[in-house]
Motif scaffolding. Structure first.
Motif, mmCIF file in Angstrom:
data_model
loop_
_atom_site.group_PDB
_atom_site.id
_atom_site.type_symbol
_atom_site.label_atom_id
_atom_site.label_comp_id
_atom_site.label_asym_id
_atom_site.label_seq_id
_atom_site.Cartn_x
_atom_site.Cartn_y
_atom_site.Cartn_z
ATOM 1 N N TYR A 91 -3.686 15.306 -1.318
ATOM 2 C CA TYR A 91 -4.814 16.165 -0.963
ATOM 3 C C TYR A 91 -5.844 15.389 -0.150
ATOM 4 C CZ TYR A 91 -7.858 20.224 -1.633
ATOM 5 O OH TYR A 91 -8.631 21.345 -1.431
ATOM 6 N N MET A 110 -2.553 15.640 -5.883
ATOM 7 C CA MET A 110 -3.878 15.061 -5.670
ATOM 8 C C MET A 110 -3.906 13.893 -4.676
ATOM 9 S SD MET A 110 -6.054 16.937 -7.021
ATOM 10 C CE MET A 110 -7.448 15.856 -6.702
ATOM 11 N N GLU A 159 0.049 23.010 -13.483
ATOM 12 C CA GLU A 159 -0.950 21.937 -13.578
ATOM 13 C C GLU A 159 -0.335 20.583 -13.237
ATOM 14 O OE1 GLU A 159 -0.283 24.070 -15.939
ATOM 15 O OE2 GLU A 159 -2.075 25.322 -16.152
ATOM 16 N N GLN A 160 0.915 20.363 -13.630
ATOM 17 C CA GLN A 160 1.571 19.093 -13.309
ATOM 18 C C GLN A 160 1.822 18.967 -11.802
ATOM 19 O OE1 GLN A 160 4.972 18.016 -15.656
ATOM 20 N NE2 GLN A 160 4.117 18.857 -17.550
ATOM 21 N N ALA A 174 -0.024 20.334 -9.505
ATOM 22 C CA ALA A 174 -1.342 20.103 -8.914
ATOM 23 C C ALA A 174 -1.758 18.641 -9.061
ATOM 24 C CB ALA A 174 -2.373 21.021 -9.567
ATOM 25 N N ARG A 175 -1.465 18.036 -10.216
ATOM 26 C CA ARG A 175 -1.807 16.618 -10.400
ATOM 27 C C ARG A 175 -0.999 15.745 -9.438
ATOM 28 N NH1 ARG A 175 -2.138 17.874 -16.012
ATOM 29 N NH2 ARG A 175 -0.004 17.171 -16.343
ATOM 30 N N GLY A 176 0.262 16.097 -9.240
ATOM 31 C CA GLY A 176 1.079 15.325 -8.302
ATOM 32 C C GLY A 176 0.602 15.442 -6.866
ATOM 33 N N SER A 215 6.348 24.995 -8.916
ATOM 34 C CA SER A 215 6.338 25.058 -10.381
ATOM 35 C C SER A 215 7.551 25.835 -10.887
ATOM 36 C CB SER A 215 5.045 25.718 -10.869
ATOM 37 O OG SER A 215 5.085 25.955 -12.256
ATOM 38 N N HIS A 256 7.160 15.932 -11.476
ATOM 39 C CA HIS A 256 5.867 16.333 -10.933
ATOM 40 C C HIS A 256 5.653 15.759 -9.528
ATOM 41 C CE1 HIS A 256 4.674 12.313 -12.420
ATOM 42 N NE2 HIS A 256 3.686 12.389 -11.536
ATOM 43 N N ALA A 259 5.509 18.010 -6.095
ATOM 44 C CA ALA A 259 4.332 17.840 -5.246
ATOM 45 C C ALA A 259 4.730 17.433 -3.831
ATOM 46 C CB ALA A 259 3.400 16.796 -5.855
#
Length: 421
Positions: free
Chosen positions: A399, A396, A389-390, A392-394, A381, A132, A136
């Motif tokens: 961001y 953050m 979703e993983q 996106a979490r990575g 992905s 992840h 990211a």
């Protein structure tokens, strides 16, 4: 009429219609309701893509497609990593530096992420980095392809609002360097804090010397593109064609990682991607024409002056609107939908149009990372084979850094204009 445009456009997008078609149909309906001549549809559609600058789009996309088939990412990681991996998190920094390189040759966020992601994710995984984070890292680094010249974002903005593309490229240098430095520091800091990866005891100069030869043709790529533009040898459109040819030579002759059949597949893929971009441009031009005829921008300017809106308030409102809209449309659509109005309003608040182009591009970069539409999230992905979703979490932690960079680029015009003075 403005309310009808908004409702109709949102309804068409909600049923899954392509954004270019949705914008074009919305424009045609308003033309009919206003009793305006429908000949304007053909005239504006042709005028919107009858641009020498837009010819660069398919060539830069083709160059990106070809780089995905080459060994360019691997040879660069070997070259940079032999020295950089002496620090903890050095491999993450190596991959981020590789993203900066691809940004300087592809002009596209998605192409940059896809080109380096295919090999980088496996290399990072073999060194103990979780998938992840790896996905990211590349997704965020790929966004630099929109700011660091050559940039498809600047080409599109320049062709739509009449700004010189070479000056936009120059304006993107310092903002791109700023973003690259912030992301490089952040990626290394996260890797060190979380204990990802291993580090070399000392630089592997032998491996570095061995990697110079294979990497040299790839290292010359950004010099060829950026150097020839700033030296006045090629226009941005001409250098796009040269970049596609050079990428084909790297894949076919130097690294021999593809065949003529592979080049043909890349050409077909680039043609499909270019057609989708041109469709968005046509639809957006029609919608911009309609909004101009009904006085949309003039009404916004009048309303803003009625409430005594200050330049800093205008910039905050623009960024908030672009960040919100970026959650629901892709980067190309974001530019096409907003550029005509923004660049008509910006001079009224003392904002330099080139500075506004940099602000818009920075927002497009963030949009490629913003769920649920963020294209780089879906690209990585698929490459890393993990749920979006993983990814996106990575993303953050990065961001927040992107938002810091956006604020700096918005309220410190020096980054955008210093090299143009």
């Amino acid at each position: 009429m403005i309310a009808i445009v908004v409702v109709l456009l949102l309804a068409l997008l909600a049923v899954g219609m392509h954004v270019g078609v949705a914008m074009g149909l919305s424009a045609i309906v308003i033309l009919w309701l206003e009793g305006l001549p429908l000949q304007a549809v053909a005239q504006n559609a042709f005028r919107s893509v009858n641009s020498y600058a837009l010819v660069a789009v398919p060539f830069f996309i083709l160059a990106g497609e070809l780089m995905m088939r080459g060994r360019i990412a691997e040879v660069l990681v070997d070259l940079i990593g032999a020295v950089v991996r002496v620090i903890r998190g050095g491999l993450a920094l190596t991959v981020m530096l590789g993203c900066i390189f691809f940004a300087a040759v592809s002009g596209s966020s998605v192409a940059s992420a896809a080109a380096i992601g295919r090999s980088s994710v496996s290399i990072l995984a073999s060194d103990g980095y979780p998938k992840h984070f790896s996905a990211a890292l590349v997704a965020v680094g790929g966004t630099l392809g929109l700011m660091i010249p050559p940039s498809l974002s600047f080409i599109l903005i320049g062709s739509m609002v009449g700004l010189p593309i070479d000056r936009l490229f120059v304006a993107g240098i310092l903002p791109g360097v700023l973003e690259a430095i912030l992301l490089a520091i952040t990626s290394t800091a996260i890797a060190r804090r979380r204990g990802y990866g291993t580090q070399l005891e000392r630089p592997d100069w032998l491996a570095f010397r061995r990697s110079i030869g294979p990497a040299l043709p790839a290292v010359l790529f950004p010099i060829l593109i950026v150097g020839t533009i700033y030296a006045g040898i090629f226009t941005p459109t001409e250098v796009a064609a040269v970049a596609a040819l050079y990428a084909a030579l790297l894949c076919l002759v130097v690294y021999r990682t593809t065949t003529l059949a592979g080049v043909w597949q890349s050409c077909k893929s680039a043609a499909r991607s270019s057609a989708m971009i041109y469709l968005v441009v046509v639809g957006g031009a029609l919608l911009a024409y309609v909004l101009t005829r009904i006085g949309f921008a003039d009404q916004l300017i009048t309303a803003a002056k009625a409430v005594n809106m200050q330049p800093w308030m205008f910039l905050i409102a623009v960024n908030l609107f672009l960040l919100l809209l970026g959650m629901f449309v892709d980067g190309i659509s974001l530019i096409v939908l907003t550029a005509p109005t923004l660049f008509q309003m910006a001079p009224q608040f003392g904002v330099d149009p080139i500075h506004m182009a940099v602000i818009l591009t920075a927002n497009v970069e963030i949009a490629t990372l913003t769920p649920p539409i963020g294209l780089n999230l879906f690209v990585m992905s698929g490459i890393a084979r993990i749920p979006v979703e993983q990814v996106a979490r990575g993303v953050m932690p990065f961001y927040g850094i992107r938002l810091v960079a956006l604020l700096l680029l918005t309220f410190v015009p020096w980054f955008s204009l210093a090299l143009l003075r």
